[in-house]
Write a protein that holds these residues in place. Structure first.
Motif, PDB file in Angstrom:
ATOM      1  N   PRO A 189      50.949  24.261  28.605  1.00  0.00           N
ATOM      2  CA  PRO A 189      50.858  25.043  29.808  1.00  0.00           C
ATOM      3  C   PRO A 189      50.611  24.252  31.118  1.00  0.00           C
ATOM      4  O   PRO A 189      50.545  24.711  31.936  1.00  0.00           O
ATOM      5  N   ARG A 190      50.115  23.032  30.989  1.00  0.00           N
ATOM      6  CA  ARG A 190      49.459  22.319  31.946  1.00  0.00           C
ATOM      7  C   ARG A 190      50.335  22.380  33.269  1.00  0.00           C
ATOM      8  O   ARG A 190      51.734  21.665  33.073  1.00  0.00           O
ATOM      9  N   ASN A 191      49.941  22.717  34.424  1.00  0.00           N
ATOM     10  CA  ASN A 191      50.719  22.404  35.683  1.00  0.00           C
ATOM     11  C   ASN A 191      51.930  23.374  35.587  1.00  0.00           C
ATOM     12  O   ASN A 191      52.688  23.069  36.657  1.00  0.00           O
ATOM     13  N   THR A 192      52.304  24.099  34.916  1.00  0.00           N
ATOM     14  CA  THR A 192      53.310  24.819  35.051  1.00  0.00           C
ATOM     15  C   THR A 192      53.549  25.767  36.335  1.00  0.00           C
ATOM     16  O   THR A 192      54.399  25.603  36.975  1.00  0.00           O
ATOM     17  N   SER A 193      52.533  26.566  36.682  1.00  0.00           N
ATOM     18  CA  SER A 193      52.433  27.112  37.943  1.00  0.00           C
ATOM     19  C   SER A 193      52.578  26.233  39.176  1.00  0.00           C
ATOM     20  O   SER A 193      52.947  26.576  39.956  1.00  0.00           O
ATOM     21  N   LYS A 194      51.751  25.384  38.915  1.00  0.00           N
ATOM     22  CA  LYS A 194      51.632  24.278  40.060  1.00  0.00           C
ATOM     23  C   LYS A 194      52.970  23.871  40.382  1.00  0.00           C
ATOM     24  O   LYS A 194      53.396  23.766  41.660  1.00  0.00           O
ATOM     25  N   ILE A 195      53.695  23.155  39.348  1.00  0.00           N
ATOM     26  CA  ILE A 195      54.976  22.624  39.655  1.00  0.00           C
ATOM     27  C   ILE A 195      56.035  23.665  40.116  1.00  0.00           C
ATOM     28  O   ILE A 195      56.623  23.602  41.063  1.00  0.00           O
ATOM     29  N   GLY A 196      55.975  24.835  39.551  1.00  0.00           N
ATOM     30  CA  GLY A 196      56.802  25.733  40.119  1.00  0.00           C
ATOM     31  C   GLY A 196      56.283  26.279  41.420  1.00  0.00           C
ATOM     32  O   GLY A 196      57.601  26.415  42.460  1.00  0.00           O
ATOM     33  N   LYS A 197      55.127  26.246  41.896  1.00  0.00           N
ATOM     34  CA  LYS A 197      54.921  26.558  43.411  1.00  0.00           C
ATOM     35  C   LYS A 197      55.310  25.739  44.314  1.00  0.00           C
ATOM     36  O   LYS A 197      56.105  25.738  45.203  1.00  0.00           O
ATOM     37  N   GLU A 198      55.037  24.292  44.013  1.00  0.00           N
ATOM     38  CA  GLU A 198      55.070  23.182  44.992  1.00  0.00           C
ATOM     39  C   GLU A 198      56.602  22.656  44.896  1.00  0.00           C
ATOM     40  O   GLU A 198      56.847  21.805  45.771  1.00  0.00           O
ATOM     41  N   LYS A 199      57.352  22.702  43.867  1.00  0.00           N
ATOM     42  CA  LYS A 199      58.541  22.029  43.546  1.00  0.00           C
ATOM     43  C   LYS A 199      59.654  23.036  43.832  1.00  0.00           C
ATOM     44  O   LYS A 199      60.920  22.415  44.380  1.00  0.00           O
ATOM     45  N   TYR A 200      59.635  24.122  43.225  1.00  0.00           N
ATOM     46  CA  TYR A 200      60.853  25.092  43.298  1.00  0.00           C
ATOM     47  C   TYR A 200      60.864  26.293  44.158  1.00  0.00           C
ATOM     48  O   TYR A 200      61.910  26.637  44.231  1.00  0.00           O
ATOM     49  N   THR A 201      59.645  26.888  44.398  1.00  0.00           N
ATOM     50  CA  THR A 201      59.672  28.069  45.567  1.00  0.00           C
ATOM     51  C   THR A 201      60.580  27.768  46.323  1.00  0.00           C
ATOM     52  O   THR A 201      61.341  28.783  47.056  1.00  0.00           O
ATOM     53  N   LYS A 202      60.565  26.787  47.245  1.00  0.00           N
ATOM     54  CA  LYS A 202      61.250  26.622  48.431  1.00  0.00           C
ATOM     55  C   LYS A 202      62.892  26.519  48.037  1.00  0.00           C
ATOM     56  O   LYS A 202      63.794  27.091  48.793  1.00  0.00           O
ATOM     57  N   ILE A 203      63.236  25.624  47.135  1.00  0.00           N
ATOM     58  CA  ILE A 203      64.521  24.896  47.106  1.00  0.00           C
ATOM     59  C   ILE A 203      65.103  26.102  46.180  1.00  0.00           C
ATOM     60  O   ILE A 203      66.631  26.342  46.390  1.00  0.00           O
ATOM     61  N   LYS A 204      64.414  26.948  45.322  1.00  0.00           N
ATOM     62  CA  LYS A 204      65.287  27.924  44.632  1.00  0.00           C
ATOM     63  C   LYS A 204      65.119  29.192  45.589  1.00  0.00           C
ATOM     64  O   LYS A 204      65.875  30.162  44.952  1.00  0.00           O
ATOM     65  N   GLY A 205      64.351  29.565  46.439  1.00  0.00           N
ATOM     66  CA  GLY A 205      64.072  30.819  47.085  1.00  0.00           C
ATOM     67  C   GLY A 205      63.330  31.730  46.278  1.00  0.00           C
ATOM     68  O   GLY A 205      63.788  33.120  46.272  1.00  0.00           O
ATOM     69  N   TYR A 221      58.787  33.584  39.010  1.00  0.00           N
ATOM     70  CA  TYR A 221      60.074  33.063  38.462  1.00  0.00           C
ATOM     71  C   TYR A 221      59.998  31.698  38.592  1.00  0.00           C
ATOM     72  O   TYR A 221      60.595  31.210  37.409  1.00  0.00           O
ATOM     73  N   CYS A 222      59.297  30.809  39.135  1.00  0.00           N
ATOM     74  CA  CYS A 222      59.555  29.588  39.209  1.00  0.00           C
ATOM     75  C   CYS A 222      58.524  28.895  38.047  1.00  0.00           C
ATOM     76  O   CYS A 222      59.013  27.795  37.575  1.00  0.00           O
ATOM     77  N   ALA A 223      57.400  29.506  37.860  1.00  0.00           N
ATOM     78  CA  ALA A 223      56.815  29.177  36.693  1.00  0.00           C
ATOM     79  C   ALA A 223      57.470  29.339  35.564  1.00  0.00           C
ATOM     80  O   ALA A 223      57.484  28.347  34.482  1.00  0.00           O
ATOM     81  N   ALA A 224      58.052  30.402  35.258  1.00  0.00           N
ATOM     82  CA  ALA A 224      59.007  30.843  33.941  1.00  0.00           C
ATOM     83  C   ALA A 224      60.143  29.647  33.925  1.00  0.00           C
ATOM     84  O   ALA A 224      60.167  29.279  32.859  1.00  0.00           O
ATOM     85  N   TYR A 225      60.628  29.342  35.016  1.00  0.00           N
ATOM     86  CA  TYR A 225      61.605  28.232  35.143  1.00  0.00           C
ATOM     87  C   TYR A 225      61.111  27.216  34.712  1.00  0.00           C
ATOM     88  O   TYR A 225      61.776  26.177  33.760  1.00  0.00           O
ATOM     89  N   VAL A 226      59.838  26.627  35.044  1.00  0.00           N
ATOM     90  CA  VAL A 226      59.273  25.426  34.474  1.00  0.00           C
ATOM     91  C   VAL A 226      59.060  25.380  32.988  1.00  0.00           C
ATOM     92  O   VAL A 226      59.201  24.661  32.197  1.00  0.00           O
TER      93      VAL A 226
END
Length: 243
Positions: free
Chosen positions: A207-223, A228-233
């Motif tokens: 589970p390490r950094n799933t929320s962090k990666i989702g927030k910093e990497k995917y929220t903007k590019i995926k909209g 949802y981005c955490a679930a994606y990671v």
């Protein structure tokens, strides 16, 4: 009250005696026997087969749990069920879930790890305990069916309490107040149990950094929201992708 099972003897339990011919359950107390009618639903035939197995058979033991609801009791029979091998995998994608206080965010991907579906399952935390349990049971069925219909495995986080607290740093504060480690465990156990009973493979990931990666990497590019981005990671991690 939970009474553990026993494979020795005729009735699979020390204190409870189930008569499979007339659906009567006898509780053998120190003062007197209490006999009452029971009606088991799903897996009834398998339960009765366990009771009818020969003395000391490996799978004969049946435990009983009694839950007092005032005007009535609910009796649960607990026994070891033979499970078939899972019929899902990550060859054509996976289904990842991210569990929050008021909802479960689901993200389904294809074989390339790209999003093909997002879905939100509300959790009404203001409900009574019984209603919450029923709601979570129905959510577990829906998530299982989503996986089974697509023949895709379910991916979840393998969390302990310390990891859960770290994960919450990337969530809105209002969302973090009531999602304890116990609540998370209760939700995930219902989902896992329903999946395993229906031949859906459950993959647990770091589970390490799933929320962090989702927030910093995917929220903007995926909209999409951080949930949802955490679930994606989580999903991609179960498929072997590295973010």
């Amino acid at each position: 009250m939970l009474i553990t099972g026993r494979r020795q003897g005729k009735y699979s339990n020390n204190l409870f005696k189930l008569n499979v011919d007339n659906d009567m359950l006898t509780y053998r107390s120190t003062q007197k026997d209490i006999v009452f009618k029971v009606q088991f639903h799903k897996y009834k035939n398998e339960l009765y087969a366990r009771v009818n197995e020969k003395h000391n058979s490996p799978n004969k033991a049946v435990a009983y749990e009694l839950m007092d609801y005032g005007e009535y009791f609910i009796v649960k029979a607990i026994f070891e069920k033979h499970m078939n091998l899972p019929k899902t995998d990550t060859l054509y994608g996976a289904v990842g879930i991210d569990i929050n206080v008021d909802h479960i965010a689901l993200c389904e991907t294809n074989m390339d790890g790209n999003i093909v579906l997002i879905k939100k399952y509300p959790i009404h935390k203001e409900n009574t305990k019984n209603k919450r349990n029923e709601e979570l049971y129905q959510l577990a069925i829906e998530i299982m069916e989503q996986c089974k219909s697509k023949k895709k495995s379910l991916v979840v986080e393998d969390l302990n309490f310390k990891q859960l607290k770290t994960r919450m740093l990337y969530r809105p504060k209002k969302q973090n107040k009531t999602l304890s480690s116990f609540a998370y465990k209760k939700i995930i156990e219902k989902v896992e149990r329903k999946c395993l009973m229906n031949e859906v493979d459950v993959i647990k990931v770091d589970p390490r950094n799933t929320s962090k990666i989702g927030k910093e990497k995917y929220t903007k590019i995926k909209g999409l929201s951080v949930h949802y981005c955490a679930a994606y990671v989580i999903n991609r991690r179960g498929m072997g992708f590295v973010d």
